[in-house]
Motif scaffolding. Structure first.
Motif, short mmCIF file in Angstrom:
data_model
loop_
_atom_site.label_atom_id
_atom_site.label_comp_id
_atom_site.label_asym_id
_atom_site.label_seq_id
_atom_site.Cartn_x
_atom_site.Cartn_y
_atom_site.Cartn_z
N ASP A 1 -14.63 31.28 -36.23
CA ASP A 1 -15.58 32.18 -36.55
C ASP A 1 -15.53 33.04 -37.83
N THR A 2 -14.22 33.11 -38.27
CA THR A 2 -14.02 33.86 -39.46
C THR A 2 -14.11 32.72 -40.77
N GLY A 3 -14.75 31.68 -40.67
CA GLY A 3 -14.86 30.74 -41.68
C GLY A 3 -13.72 29.92 -42.06
N ASP A 4 -12.53 30.30 -41.15
CA ASP A 4 -11.26 29.26 -41.61
C ASP A 4 -11.10 27.98 -40.93
N THR A 5 -12.18 27.06 -41.27
CA THR A 5 -12.05 25.95 -40.51
C THR A 5 -11.00 24.92 -40.62
N GLN A 6 -10.38 24.99 -41.74
CA GLN A 6 -8.99 24.31 -41.90
C GLN A 6 -8.21 24.69 -40.89
N ARG A 7 -7.79 26.06 -40.80
CA ARG A 7 -6.92 26.52 -39.89
C ARG A 7 -7.35 26.34 -38.44
N ALA A 8 -8.39 26.29 -38.14
CA ALA A 8 -8.94 26.01 -36.79
C ALA A 8 -8.61 24.48 -36.63
N ILE A 9 -8.95 23.62 -37.23
CA ILE A 9 -8.95 22.49 -37.19
C ILE A 9 -7.22 22.01 -36.80
N ALA A 10 -6.46 22.49 -37.92
CA ALA A 10 -4.89 22.45 -37.68
C ALA A 10 -4.46 23.03 -36.30
N MET A 11 -4.94 24.00 -35.71
CA MET A 11 -4.68 24.60 -34.56
C MET A 11 -5.26 23.58 -33.17
N LEU A 12 -6.40 23.36 -33.69
CA LEU A 12 -6.92 22.10 -32.51
C LEU A 12 -6.14 21.09 -32.32
N ALA A 13 -5.79 20.49 -33.56
CA ALA A 13 -5.11 19.26 -33.57
C ALA A 13 -3.68 19.40 -32.87
N GLN A 14 -3.10 20.51 -33.22
CA GLN A 14 -1.81 20.80 -32.90
C GLN A 14 -1.93 20.87 -31.01
N LEU A 15 -2.96 21.67 -30.65
CA LEU A 15 -3.12 21.87 -29.33
C LEU A 15 -3.58 20.67 -28.39
N SER A 16 -4.24 19.50 -29.09
CA SER A 16 -4.81 18.43 -28.45
C SER A 16 -3.45 17.46 -28.23
N LYS A 17 -2.33 17.86 -28.87
CA LYS A 17 -0.97 16.93 -28.68
C LYS A 17 -0.44 17.08 -27.53
N THR B 1 -5.90 22.29 -21.72
CA THR B 1 -5.93 22.91 -22.99
C THR B 1 -6.01 21.78 -23.92
N ALA B 2 -5.10 21.01 -23.92
CA ALA B 2 -5.21 19.73 -24.64
C ALA B 2 -6.42 19.15 -24.81
N GLU B 3 -7.01 18.73 -23.38
CA GLU B 3 -8.23 18.27 -23.27
C GLU B 3 -9.36 18.98 -23.76
N ASN B 4 -9.32 20.27 -23.69
CA ASN B 4 -10.49 21.04 -24.47
C ASN B 4 -10.32 20.86 -25.97
N ALA B 5 -9.29 20.83 -26.58
CA ALA B 5 -8.77 21.03 -27.82
C ALA B 5 -9.23 19.62 -28.29
N ALA B 6 -8.84 18.55 -27.95
CA ALA B 6 -9.39 17.29 -28.35
C ALA B 6 -10.87 16.98 -28.32
N TYR B 7 -11.57 17.66 -27.37
CA TYR B 7 -13.09 17.25 -27.33
C TYR B 7 -13.61 18.41 -28.76
N ASP B 8 -13.03 19.44 -28.75
CA ASP B 8 -13.43 20.47 -29.73
C ASP B 8 -13.08 20.07 -31.17
N LEU B 9 -12.06 19.41 -31.24
CA LEU B 9 -11.55 18.95 -32.70
C LEU B 9 -12.71 17.95 -33.09
N ALA B 10 -13.28 17.29 -32.36
CA ALA B 10 -14.35 16.46 -32.68
C ALA B 10 -15.53 17.07 -33.00
N ARG B 11 -15.82 17.89 -32.16
CA ARG B 11 -17.13 18.97 -32.45
C ARG B 11 -16.93 19.78 -33.72
N VAL B 12 -15.93 20.14 -33.88
CA VAL B 12 -15.78 20.88 -35.23
C VAL B 12 -15.68 20.09 -36.36
#
Lengths: 192, 382
Positions: free
Chosen positions: B264-280, B285-296
């Motif tokens: 939301d604050t425009g920090d896409t790279q940070r969001a992606i890094a967080m989602l990638a970490q969570l998806s592991k 939560t890992a499932e949601n993050a894995a899905y969201d990583l692709a969407r982002v």
């Protein structure tokens, strides 16, 4: 509630079906209509329950229960009120009931000297005025809070609010007046 | 005229801004998708466990007594069996479990009629089917039974339960003494000791409830509660709350919200890094993050090919995940937008075969027809 889609849930297949038709199709077991109804109203249900004090970690469960209640009550929907008003009524009842349960639970924990877990806060709301507003709204009695939220946040008319809360229009105006005045007082007290 | 349209001071301005911001609080996409997965078949959905009538009455009376009388009498009354609160989880216990390298046991299938008991003897282990794809590994001298709702009950001993992801709207429940343990799809241990019940979660999220009290346990959490015969003893007090640093590890749901916040604050790279970490990680939560990583990746980085690969990865990892259907749809939508007609058609047909009763069926049939027409036209052109 807005009748247009306000989130990014899939919209390409949405058409401008009116609410009465939507309800009729849902009643006949049309799953497409049920998805449409969900997409149309889930953002408003989320916003409304949040403003009525349902905490971040319980909002999904609240939305789930409200939509299941909506589905199970569709056969009782006679179309005398708008569908949005009717859903608001179910949501308000549910949010107030959840609040009551939450307060009882917290009270019991206090009585039993149990450690209360800190509430989970949506990080997106932490740095905004919304978090402050939630604390201020929590100081208002439930009836006044509901009227204020429906008028100021949800944008309903006094007539629609009277349908939701089940009281005369004059009472709505009176509650709104008091709620505004109390909210301003609370805001002044809580202001840094 | 709108209230506070012309704020007179800073407080009124703050209120106006707060009310305006509250109008925008409509929940994020993934929240709505997750709730939809739970209400898509409302005629099948169970509402979340609610307190039975007697328990409600008890709580009402207990609250009144506490307000009026207060003091020791209320305190001791509320410590009676029905009012024992669910304790915070203790962390962690699972990681210390030794790796089990013994050969898999044969699965025992029973009729699961109410009252039927399956019991393991001394030094014996059993694998018992519980229905709905769930199974329990009974350790020695343990027993499982089924109640009148055909819901499994751990009667004694220790069981390791494995529950596959349930269809949207369904939840799997198992009881242990006075506690009801509700899950969506997970692995966890239930240990009925002489005076306590212990629940330890290996994967996913479990809800342990009693009356109107409930607590959520995440992967890595364990929890212990007294059995009725042991209530009033010091067992309750002996359970200590989790150390706070461990909490961030086991409740990554907050991390998911933080990733959305970064977005939301425009920090896409940070969001992606967080989602990638969570998806592991493990669980929902890992499932949601894995899905969201692709969407982002698709919507914010504008890399549709990479997004499709990420959704495919999601499908391999969570073949029956809550967001599986959404991932399938997202792949179709992305392929259509990229004008990769043949692959889009294959995906659309696979979707129709997989979800014959989907609410998106009509739309997907239309999509398939359009894609076939486009492919035929391009073949004729060649």
């Amino acid at each position: 509630m807005e009748s247009t889609q306000s989130t990014k849930t899939p919209t390409s297949w949405l058409s401008a079906t009116n609410d009465v038709e939507l309800v009729q199709r849902c009643r006949s077991g049309d799953s497409i209509a049920w998805r449409k109804l969900y997409d149309r109203y889930s953002p408003s249900v989320y916003r409304f329950t949040a403003a009525l004090g349902v905490p971040f970690e319980e909002r999904e469960d609240a939305a789930q229960d409200i939509f299941i209640a909506v589905y199970r009550s569709l056969r009782h929907f006679r179309g005398e009120a708008q569908l949005s008003t009717w859903i608001y009524r179910i949501a308000a009842r549910h949010a107030i009931r959840m609040g009551r349960r939450r307060r009882t639970r917290e009270m019991m924990r206090t009585l039993l000297s149990k450690e209360t877990l800190p509430p989970v806060v949506d990080p997106r709301e932490q740095s905004t005025h919304v978090a402050t507003l939630d604390k201020m709204l929590a100081k208002l009695p439930a009836k006044k809070r509901t009227v204020l939220v429906l008028f100021e946040i949800e944008g309903l008319s006094a007539k629609e609010i009277s349908d939701v809360v089940g009281c005369p229009e004059n009472t709505v105006w009176s509650r709104l007046h008091h709620a505004r005045s109390e909210l301003t007082k609370v805001a002044r007290r809580m202001a840094p | 005229m709108m209230w506070l349209q012309s704020p007179q001071d800073e407080t009124e301005e703050l209120l106006r801004n707060a009310l305006d911001q509250a109008k925008e609080r409509t929940g994020d996409e993934i929240t709505h998708r997750r709730v939809w997965a739970r209400v898509a078949s409302p005629e099948l959905a169970e509402t979340r466990p609610k307190a039975p009538g007697m328990a409600k009455l008890f709580w009402a009376c207990a609250s009144l007594a506490a307000l009026v009388g207060g003091g020791f009498w209320a305190y001791s009354t509320f410590r009676a069996p029905e009012s024992i609160a669910i304790q915070p989880p203790s962390v962690p216990a699972i990681a210390k479990q030794p790796l089990d390298l013994s050969p898999p046991l044969d699965l025992v299938e029973t009729e699961r009629v109410p009252g039927q008991v399956v019991q393991s003897g001394a030094g014996e282990k059993m694998r018992v089917a519980l229905g709905g794809g769930a199974e329990a590994e009974l350790f020695e001298n343990s027993a499982v039974s089924w109640d009148r709702h055909r819901r499994p009950m751990i009667k004694k001993g220790k069981a390791r339960l494995s529950v596959p992801h349930q269809p949207p709207g369904w939840r799997f429940s198992v009881s242990a003494g006075p506690y009801l343990i509700t899950v969506v799809g997970t692995k966890f241990d239930v240990d009925m000791m002489s005076r306590t019940v212990r629940v330890a979660v290996t994967e996913g999220i479990v809800e342990v409830g009693r009356g109107s009290s409930a607590i959520r346990l995440h992967a890595g959490d364990s929890w212990e509660g007294p059995l009725p015969s042991a209530t009033g003893t010091t067992t309750v007090a002996s359970v200590t709350p989790p150390p706070s640093p461990a909490r961030s590890k086991v409740i990554p749901q907050e991390g998911l919200a933080a990733a959305h916040s970064a977005l939301d604050t425009g920090d896409t790279q940070r969001a992606i890094a967080m989602l990638a970490q969570l998806s592991k990680g493990e669980g929902p939560t890992a499932e949601n993050a894995a899905y969201d990583l692709a969407r982002v990746t698709r919507d914010f980085l504008h890399r549709p090919r990479q997004a499709i690969q990420l959704w495919e990865k999601y499908r391999r990892r969570f073949p029956s995940g809550v967001l599986r259907k959404e991932a399938d749809l997202s792949i179709v939508e992305t392929l259509v937008k990229m004008d990769i007609h043949q692959a889009a058609l294959t995906e659309t047909e696979a979707f129709l075969a997989r979800y014959p009763n989907s609410e998106r069926r009509t739309e997907m049939l239309e999509t398939a027809a359009r894609l076939r027409a486009t492919l035929a036209a391009s073949a004729a052109g060649n």
